[in-house]
Design a protein around this motif. Structure first.
Motif, short mmCIF file in Angstrom:
data_model
loop_
_atom_site.label_atom_id
_atom_site.label_comp_id
_atom_site.label_asym_id
_atom_site.label_seq_id
_atom_site.Cartn_x
_atom_site.Cartn_y
_atom_site.Cartn_z
N GLU A 195 4.07 10.22 4.95
CA GLU A 195 3.83 8.78 5.02
C GLU A 195 4.66 7.98 4.02
OE1 GLU A 195 0.54 11.13 6.56
OE2 GLU A 195 1.38 11.04 4.54
N SER A 196 5.57 8.64 3.33
CA SER A 196 6.34 7.93 2.29
C SER A 196 7.20 6.81 2.88
CB SER A 196 7.23 8.92 1.52
OG SER A 196 6.45 9.76 0.70
N LEU A 197 7.70 6.99 4.10
CA LEU A 197 8.52 5.94 4.71
C LEU A 197 7.70 4.68 4.92
CD1 LEU A 197 11.30 5.20 5.84
CD2 LEU A 197 10.51 5.97 8.09
N GLN A 198 6.43 4.82 5.35
CA GLN A 198 5.56 3.66 5.50
C GLN A 198 5.36 2.96 4.17
OE1 GLN A 198 2.62 6.36 8.02
NE2 GLN A 198 1.86 4.26 7.94
N TYR A 217 -0.30 2.70 -0.66
CA TYR A 217 -1.29 3.67 -1.10
C TYR A 217 -1.04 5.06 -0.51
CZ TYR A 217 -5.99 4.92 -2.80
OH TYR A 217 -7.05 5.47 -3.49
N LEU A 218 -0.25 5.13 0.56
CA LEU A 218 -0.07 6.39 1.29
C LEU A 218 0.92 7.34 0.62
CD1 LEU A 218 0.06 4.95 4.92
CD2 LEU A 218 -1.85 6.16 3.85
N HIS A 219 1.81 6.81 -0.20
CA HIS A 219 2.80 7.67 -0.88
C HIS A 219 2.07 8.53 -1.91
CE1 HIS A 219 6.60 8.92 -2.62
NE2 HIS A 219 6.20 8.48 -3.80
N VAL A 277 3.66 -9.29 -6.87
CA VAL A 277 3.56 -8.32 -5.79
C VAL A 277 3.19 -6.96 -6.38
CG1 VAL A 277 4.77 -7.24 -3.88
CG2 VAL A 277 5.29 -9.60 -4.48
N SER A 278 2.06 -6.43 -5.95
CA SER A 278 1.56 -5.15 -6.45
C SER A 278 1.91 -4.06 -5.44
CB SER A 278 0.05 -5.21 -6.66
OG SER A 278 -0.46 -3.96 -7.07
N ILE A 279 2.92 -3.26 -5.76
CA ILE A 279 3.39 -2.22 -4.84
C ILE A 279 3.70 -0.94 -5.61
CG2 ILE A 279 4.36 -3.80 -3.12
CD1 ILE A 279 7.09 -3.35 -4.51
N ARG A 280 3.92 0.10 -4.89
CA ARG A 280 4.38 1.36 -5.43
C ARG A 280 5.05 2.14 -4.29
NH1 ARG A 280 1.11 5.51 -3.86
NH2 ARG A 280 2.00 6.92 -5.41
N PRO A 281 5.90 3.12 -4.56
CA PRO A 281 6.32 3.56 -5.89
C PRO A 281 7.22 2.53 -6.56
CG PRO A 281 7.61 4.66 -4.20
CD PRO A 281 6.53 3.90 -3.47
N LEU A 307 -7.54 -0.74 1.41
CA LEU A 307 -6.68 0.43 1.28
C LEU A 307 -7.03 1.48 2.32
CD1 LEU A 307 -6.70 0.80 -2.61
CD2 LEU A 307 -4.92 -0.24 -1.20
N PRO A 308 -6.04 2.18 2.84
CA PRO A 308 -6.32 3.22 3.84
C PRO A 308 -6.89 4.47 3.20
CG PRO A 308 -3.98 3.19 3.31
CD PRO A 308 -4.60 2.04 2.56
N ALA A 309 -7.54 5.27 4.01
CA ALA A 309 -8.04 6.56 3.53
C ALA A 309 -6.89 7.55 3.50
CB ALA A 309 -9.16 7.06 4.44
N LEU A 310 -6.82 8.32 2.43
CA LEU A 310 -5.75 9.30 2.31
C LEU A 310 -6.11 10.57 3.05
CD1 LEU A 310 -4.79 8.96 -1.46
CD2 LEU A 310 -3.63 7.98 0.52
N PRO A 311 -5.16 11.19 3.74
CA PRO A 311 -5.43 12.46 4.41
C PRO A 311 -5.82 13.53 3.40
CG PRO A 311 -3.34 11.51 5.15
CD PRO A 311 -3.78 10.72 3.96
#
Length: 642
Positions: A151-154, A13-15, A183-187, A501-505
Motif C-alpha cells: 500500500e506504499s504507493l497509495q 496511514y497505510l505505509h 499538512v500532516s502526512i507521512r512518510p 484513518l483506515p484499518a491496517l491489514p
C-alpha cells in the motif's frame, strides 16, 4: 474559506514496515499521525475555550450543544473536498482523499520520470520479493531506514495529493489573503534527493509542492524553511539543481534577446513573453552531528554547512547549526534571535536579488518536530534540541515573514518527529503559532504545552485500550469536561480524526526470515562515478535489541534512525571505492550526473567490483524463476572452477 487550516490524508496511514512481524524497532510508524492529531485537537479546543470565556463567537452556546454541533460538523467531513469546521473558529480541520500520481508533471519536475518509474517498480515487486524471502527494498538501497509495503504507493501519492491540496487552497484565485495550511502526512520527504531515497524518505514532498505551485499557479519564488533536527540534504540537492536550471535558462534568454551587431538595420521581431523560471531558497536549522552527517562524511558535513547567497549559479542556501542552551530563557534570549535572523535575512536577500514579487512567492516550512525536548533520547543523543515554545514562536514569525514577502501564503508540511510526546506537544505549539491570534500571547500558548500539562493530555486522550492496560478505568465525565469543556472538545476532534484513518491489514506471520541485504548509511546511496572492483564482505551484522526505539549500527557506522533488528542471513556485499566527492557533492561548480546507486562496506585494499543492479519483476512467478535460473548458473560456474 478560512485563513488557516489543517489537512490530513488517511492513505498515509497505510505505509508501514512489514519485513518482520514486529515494527518495535521502527520509529517512523503510522501512529505518528495520531500524535499530531492529538496536538492539533488540543490547540483547537484551547483557542475555542478562550474565545468562549472572552465572550466571543459561541459563548452563548452551552457545552452540550457545543459538543453536539462539533460532532455533527466533524462527522460530515467531506474527504474529497476538505470542509471548514465552523466559521470564526481558530482554524479548519479537514481530511482529503486527493492523490497525485507519480506520473504527474510536478513529481517529474522534482524527481525525473526515470526515478518515478523505478520507485513504482519497487512497490510492485514487494509481494514477489517477499515470496522469495528477500527484502522488499532492493540492493544497494539502505535497509535500515527504508521500507515498503503493497500500500506504499497509495500512501506516497496521497501525501503528494494532500500537499497539492494545501497549495491550491493557498494559491487559488478564491483563496483569502494570508491563507496558511499545515499538512500532516507521512512518510517524510526532506532526505530524498532527485534520484536517491534515504532516511525514511521516498519522495520529497515539499519539492513536489513547490513544483505544483510553479506549474499550476505561476509561483516563481519559493522560500523553504526546514526546522527538522536533521539536515534536509534531499531538499537542498533538489533546490540546487532547480536553481542551476533556472540560471541556465536566464542566461539563454539573455543571449537570445541581445541585439546582433552584424545586422543593425534589420528589423527584429518583439520577443515573446518570457516564461517564469522557478528559483528556490533553502534554509535549514539542524544538528550537524546527526544524520546524515553522523558517519563524519566530509562532503555531507560540508553540504550541511553551506551558506551561499547568489553564487555558484544563483544558489541561495543557508544552514544554521543548533547549539546547546542552559534553560528556556537562555534559548529565547540568546539563541533564537540568532537562528531567526540568519534564516530570514538570507531569505530576504534571495527575494531581493531575484526581484521577487509577493504575489508570485510562496513560503514552505518543512515542519520536523524531532528537535523537540521531548523526543526519544536515542534520536537526540547528541544533545541538540529546542524547547517546545520554539515551535509556536517560529510559526508566528514565519507567518509575519510570509505576510511581508508572500502576501501571507504559507504551507507547512510534516517531516520528522517520532515520540508521542514530542509530536503532539510540538504540533500543538506549532499550530497555535500559525493561528496568529492577536489576543492570545505566546506565553499563554507556551503554558498550554509545558511539561506539567502533557501527562494530563496523554491521559485524557489515551484510547480506552491503553487506559485498560495501565489498570485504569475509562475517565469519569468530570475528568474530560472540566476546564470549560475544552478537554471534551479536544477529545471529540481527536476521536473523529482517528476514526477517519483506515484499518491496517494484519501482519503476515511466517516462520521463515527474509534475507535482508546489509544495511548501509547515506553515503553508500549517493550518486558517484562507477569503477570496477572485486567483491568484499560486510564486516558486521546488526544485533538484537529491545522494543524501545533506539539507534543501531551498520557495517560502516551508526544507522541513522532505527534500532538494529534481529540478525538475518546476509548476502555477500558488493562495493565500489570512494571517489572524489565533486561529481556528486552539493557546492559551487557541482555537476549532477545521472544517479548511479552504489554500496560501500569495509573491504581489503585492491578489492573492487562493479555493483550488480537488482532486476525489477512484478509477478512472483517470474521473479522466482529468474532467481532459480541464476542459482543454477552460479552453481555450474563453481563446479567448473573446481
Amino acid at each position: 474559506m478560512p485563513a488557516l487550516g489543517f489537512i490530513s490524508q488517511a492513505s498515509c496511514y497505510l505505509h508501514r514496515y512489514i519485513r518482520n512481524e514486529s515494527d518495535a524497532h521502527i520509529v517512523e510508524r503510522a501512529d505518528r499521525l495520531r500524535s499530531v492529531f492529538m496536538g492539533v485537537a488540543i490547540s483547537h479546543a484551547r483557542f475555542t475555550s478562550m474565545n468562549s470565556h472572552k465572550g466571543k463567537g459561541r459563548d452563548n452556546v452551552n457545552s452540550s450543544q457545543e459538543l453536539s454541533d462539533l460532532e455533527k460538523l466533524l462527522g460530515g467531513m467531506n474527504l474529497a473536498a476538505p470542509k471548514e469546521i465552523a466559521e470564526g473558529w481558530p482554524f479548519s480541520i479537514s481530511s482529503t482523499s486527493r492523490t497525485l500520481s507519480l506520473d504527474s508533471p510536478a513529481v517529474h519536475f522534482a524527481h525525473g520520470a526515470e526515478y518515478c518509474k523505478r520507485l513504482s517498480s519497487y512497490i510492485a515487486d514487494v509481494q514477489a520479493r517477499h515470496a522469495c524471502k528477500e527484502s522488499e527494498v532492493p540492493e544497494p538501497l539502505s535497509q535500515g531506514d527504508l521500507y515498503l509495503c503493497q500500500e506504499s504507493l497509495q500512501a506516497l501519492e496521497g501525501a503528494l495529493g494532500a500537499c497539492c491540496e494545501g497549495v491550491d487552497q493557498i494559491c487559488g484565485t478564491n483563496s483569502p489573503r494570508g491563507a496558511r495550511r499545515f499538512v500532516s502526512i507521512r512518510p517524510p520527504g526532506h532526505h530524498c534527493e532527485s534520484e536517491n531515497p534515504m532516511g525514511f524518505c521516498w519522495l520529497n514532498n515539499v519539492a513536489v509542492a513547490a513544483a505544483h505551485a510553479h506549474l499550476e499557479h505561476g509561483i516563481d519564488r519559493v522560500v523553504i524553511f526546514d526546522i527538522d533536527l536533521h539536515h534536509g540534504n534531499g531538499t537542498q540537492e533538489i533546490a540546487w539543481r532547480l536553481n542551476n536550471l533556472a540560471h541556465k535558462a536566464i542566461l539563454d534568454r539573455q543571449k537570445s534577446t541581445s541585439p546582433r551587431k552584424a545586422s543593425p538595420k534589420k528589423l527584429v521581431a518583439p520577443p515573446e513573453p518570457l516564461k517564469p523560471v522557478l528559483q528556490v531558497f533553502y534554509g535549514s536549522l539542524h544538528d550537524v552531528d546527526s544524520y546524515p552527517c553522523e558517519d563524519m562524511d566530509p562532503t555531507l558535513i560540508a553540504n550541511a554547512s553551506v551558506n551561499i547567497s547568489g553564487g555558484g549559479g544563483s544558489q541561495y542556501i543557508a544552514n544554521v547549526h543548533l547549539e546547546p542552551y542552559n534553560d528556556v530563557q537562555d534559548f529565547h534570549s540568546r539563541l533564537y534571535p540568532m537562528y531567526h535572523s540568519r534564516l530570514t535575512h538570507s531569505a530576504k536577500a534571495f527575494l531581493h536579488k531575484t526581484k521577487a514579487t509577493p504575489d508570485k512567492t510562496l513560503v514552505i516550512i518543512s515542519a520536523g518536530f524531532d528537535a523537540s525536548e521531548h523526543e526519544y533520547a536515542s534520536m537526540s543523543r547528541h544533545g541538540a534540541k529546542v524547547p517546545t515554545s520554539f515551535f509556536s514562536r517560529f510559526a508566528r514569525d514565519a507567518v509575519k515573514f510570509a505576510d511581508e514577502e508572500a502576501n501571507g501564503k504559507l504551507l507547512a508540511v510534516l517531516e520528522g518527529g517520532y515520540s508521542q510526546r514530542a509530536l503532539f506537544s510540538a504540533a500543538g505549539s506549532f499550530m497555535s503559532g500559525l493561528a496568529e491570534a492577536e489576543d492570545v500571547s505566546l506565553e499563554t500558548v507556551d503554558n498550554w504545552f509545558v511539561t506539567d500539562n502533557l501527562s494530563a493530555y496523554e491521559k485524557a486522550l489515551a484510547p480506552p485500550s491503553s487506559r485498560a492496560k495501565k489498570g485504569t478505568s475509562s475517565p469519569r465525565k468530570a475528568d474530560v469536561t472540566s476546564d470549560s469543556d475544552w478537554r471534551a472538545a479536544a477529545l471529540a476532534i481527536y476521536s473523529k480524526l482517528v476514526e477517519s484513518l483506515p484499518a491496517l491489514p494484519a501482519p503476515v506471520k511466517s516462520k521463515e526470515k527474509l534475507v535482508t541485504p546489509p544495511s548501509s548509511t547515506v553515503r553508500t546511496t549517493r550518486s558517484r562515478y562507477n569503477s570496477p572492483a572485486p567483491a568484499a564482505k560486510a564486516t558486521s551484522e546488526t544485533k538484537p535489541t529491545n522494543g524501545t526505539p533506539t539507534m543501531g549500527s551498520t557495517a560502516t557506522g551508526p544507522s541513522p534512525f532505527v534500532a538494529p533488528v534481529t540478525s538475518l542471513p546476509f548476502k555477500e556485499a558488493q562495493v565500489v571505492p570512494s571517489l572524489p566527492d565533486t561529481p556528486g557533492s552539493i557546492g559551487p561548480g557541482s555537476v549532477f550526473p545521472p544517479a548511479t546507486p552504489v554500496i560501500r562496506f569495509t573491504f581489503k585494499a585492491g578489492e573492487r567490483v562493479q555493483p550488480r543492479q537488482q532486476p525489477n519483476f512484478v509477478a512472483a512467478g517470474k521473479y522466482r524463476e529468474a532467481r532459480a535460473d541464476e542459482s543454477t548458473s552460479e552453481s555450474g560456474d563453481r563446479s567448473g572452477s573446481d
